[in-house]
Design an enzyme around this catalytic site. Structure first.
Site, short mmCIF file in Angstrom:
data_model
loop_
_atom_site.label_atom_id
_atom_site.label_comp_id
_atom_site.label_asym_id
_atom_site.label_seq_id
_atom_site.Cartn_x
_atom_site.Cartn_y
_atom_site.Cartn_z
N SER A 16 0.84 -1.21 0.00
CA SER A 16 0.00 0.00 0.00
C SER A 16 0.87 1.26 0.00
O SER A 16 0.49 2.28 -0.59
CB SER A 16 -0.98 0.00 1.17
N ARG A 68 22.98 -14.08 4.20
CA ARG A 68 22.46 -12.70 4.05
C ARG A 68 23.36 -11.90 3.12
O ARG A 68 22.90 -11.09 2.33
CB ARG A 68 22.38 -12.01 5.41
N ILE A 95 16.26 -7.84 7.25
CA ILE A 95 17.32 -6.99 7.80
C ILE A 95 18.49 -6.99 6.81
O ILE A 95 18.85 -8.03 6.27
CB ILE A 95 17.76 -7.50 9.18
N HIS A 112 8.87 3.02 9.36
CA HIS A 112 8.72 2.06 10.46
C HIS A 112 7.47 2.43 11.27
O HIS A 112 7.33 3.57 11.70
CB HIS A 112 9.96 2.09 11.35
N1 NHR Z 1 18.32 -3.07 7.74
C1 NHR Z 1 19.15 -2.30 8.45
N2 NHR Z 1 20.44 -2.64 8.42
N3 NHR Z 1 18.75 -1.24 9.17
C2 NHR Z 1 17.44 -0.95 9.21
O1 NHR Z 1 17.06 0.10 9.93
C3 NHR Z 1 16.49 -1.73 8.51
C4 NHR Z 1 16.99 -2.81 7.77
C5 NHR Z 1 16.12 -3.65 7.06
C6 NHR Z 1 14.76 -3.43 7.12
C7 NHR Z 1 12.79 -2.27 8.05
C8 NHR Z 1 12.44 -2.70 9.50
C9 NHR Z 1 11.18 -2.05 10.00
O2 NHR Z 1 10.90 -0.90 9.63
C10 NHR Z 1 14.26 -2.39 7.89
C11 NHR Z 1 15.12 -1.51 8.56
C12 NHR Z 1 12.62 -6.47 9.19
C13 NHR Z 1 12.97 -6.84 10.47
C14 NHR Z 1 13.20 -8.30 10.82
O3 NHR Z 1 13.41 -8.64 11.96
C15 NHR Z 1 13.13 -5.86 11.43
C16 NHR Z 1 12.95 -4.53 11.09
C17 NHR Z 1 12.61 -4.15 9.79
C18 NHR Z 1 12.43 -5.13 8.85
N4 NHR Z 1 13.20 -9.21 9.81
C19 NHR Z 1 13.45 -10.64 9.95
C20 NHR Z 1 14.87 -10.98 9.48
O4 NHR Z 1 15.39 -12.01 9.97
C21 NHR Z 1 12.50 -11.44 9.10
C22 NHR Z 1 11.06 -11.25 9.47
C23 NHR Z 1 10.09 -11.78 8.42
O5 NHR Z 1 10.50 -12.25 7.34
O6 NHR Z 1 8.89 -11.69 8.69
O7 NHR Z 1 15.43 -10.30 8.61
O8 NHR Z 1 10.46 -2.64 10.83
C1 GAR Z 2 3.66 -0.75 6.84
O1 GAR Z 2 2.89 -0.52 8.00
C2 GAR Z 2 5.11 -0.45 7.13
O2 GAR Z 2 5.31 0.63 7.98
C3 GAR Z 2 5.52 -1.73 7.80
O3 GAR Z 2 4.86 -2.76 7.11
C4 GAR Z 2 3.67 -2.24 6.50
C5 GAR Z 2 3.75 -2.50 5.02
O4 GAR Z 2 2.55 -2.17 4.40
N1 GAR Z 2 6.91 -1.94 7.74
C6 GAR Z 2 7.54 -2.77 8.53
O5 GAR Z 2 7.00 -3.34 9.46
C7 GAR Z 2 8.99 -2.98 8.19
N2 GAR Z 2 9.49 -4.05 8.95
P1 GAR Z 2 2.45 -2.09 2.83
O6 GAR Z 2 3.10 -3.35 2.26
O7 GAR Z 2 0.96 -2.09 2.59
O8 GAR Z 2 3.14 -0.85 2.37
#
Ligand code: NHR
Ligand code: GAR
Length: 220
Positions: A16, A68, A95, A112
């Site tokens: 979205s 990764r 991540i 976020h």
């Molecule tokens: N990477 C870095 N280095 N720094 C940030 O600030 C990041 C990033 C990658 C993604 C988005 C983030 C959020 O806004 C983001 C910010 C995924 C996870 C996570 O734990 C945490 C935060 C965010 C995105 N992911 C798991 C993993 O092992 C997988 C979870 C899943 O697949 O559902 O990578 O929230």
């Molecule tokens: C949004 O709420 C965004 O902030 C969040 O996931 C949703 C994605 O919605 N992001 C995270 O949690 C990153 N880890 P969308 O696919 O409809 O844009």
């Protein structure tokens, strides 16, 4: 008119926020074009939204990589091939490694769904509800190696209402996401927003630690 900026958008799900960028580009609210949408999930609905809008898509499934680093190396190469001005994480759920983040430093932005520095990581709405918070929200920030710890750009707040659950709260927060994310990206595209010495600068001035307070000029 300034030149159109090139965006690459990374997604994992519904898309979205991607749709908000597609709309903003079509409306000319955003002086940019989406050069590529990449999903790490083949079934992400956002891929259909992109196809519908004639935006090129690519699936890079993280399961196909042994580390990764290997996944991020492929991601980096595919992004660099499009020479974007900005890389946008829009519900991207992997991540990213330090090497990837440093390569795109100052050109990589995330949204976020919490009032950072509260609740970095996952399940933000559940955690806000369990804590009995009276407000929740969303933060756009530059991405650094510290997870959800990079310099904030803009933040919007929403009330938590009696009887809210994760879904109702997520919905309320998403409506704000679709406003503030294109706004932050437009600032970037106009050259008004930059990352300098690990700090967000808007119109030559340092932004506060929690970013530009969107609601204070909006509904308060
Ligand atoms: N990477 C870095 N280095 N720094 C940030 O600030 C990041 C990033 C990658 C993604 C988005 C983030 C959020 O806004 C983001 C910010 C995924 C996870 C996570 O734990 C945490 C935060 C965010 C995105 N992911 C798991 C993993 O092992 C997988 C979870 C899943 O697949 O559902 O990578 O929230
Ligand atoms: C949004 O709420 C965004 O902030 C969040 O996931 C949703 C994605 O919605 N992001 C995270 O949690 C990153 N880890 P969308 O696919 O409809 O844009």
């Amino acid at each position: 008119m300034t030149v159109k900026r090139r965006l690459v958008i990374l997604i994992s799900g519904g898309g979205s926020n991607l749709q908000a960028f597609i709309n903003a580009c079509n409306n000319r609210m955003l002086n940019a074009e989406i050069a590529l949408v990449i999903s790490n999930k083949a079934n992400a609905y956002g891929l259909e939204r992109a196809a519908q809008a004639n935006v090129p898509t690519l699936i890079i499934d993280h399961h196909a990589f042994t580390s990764r680093e290997a996944f991020d190396a492929e991601l980096l190469q595919q992004i660099d091939a499009r020479q974007p001005d900005l890389v946008i994480l829009a519900g991207f759920m992997r991540i990213l490694t330090e090497g990837f983040v440093n390569h795109f430093k100052g050109r990589l932005i995330n949204i976020h769904p919490s009032l950072l520095p509260k609740y970095p990581g996952l399940n933000t709405h559940r955690r806000a509800l369990e804590a009995g918070d009276t407000e929740a929200g969303v933060t756009v920030h530059f991405v650094t190696e510290e997870l959800d710890g990079g310099p904030a750009v803009i933040q919007a707040k929403v009330p938590i209402e009696k009887g809210d659950n994760e879904d109702s709260l997520a919905k309320r927060v998403l409506t704000q996401e679709h406003i503030i994310y294109p706004l932050a990206v437009q600032w970037y595209c106009e050259g008004r927003l930059v990352l300098e010495n690990d700090q967000s600068i808007l119109d030559g001035k340092h932004l506060p630690a929690t970013g530009f307070a969107y609601n204070e000029i909006n509904n308060c």
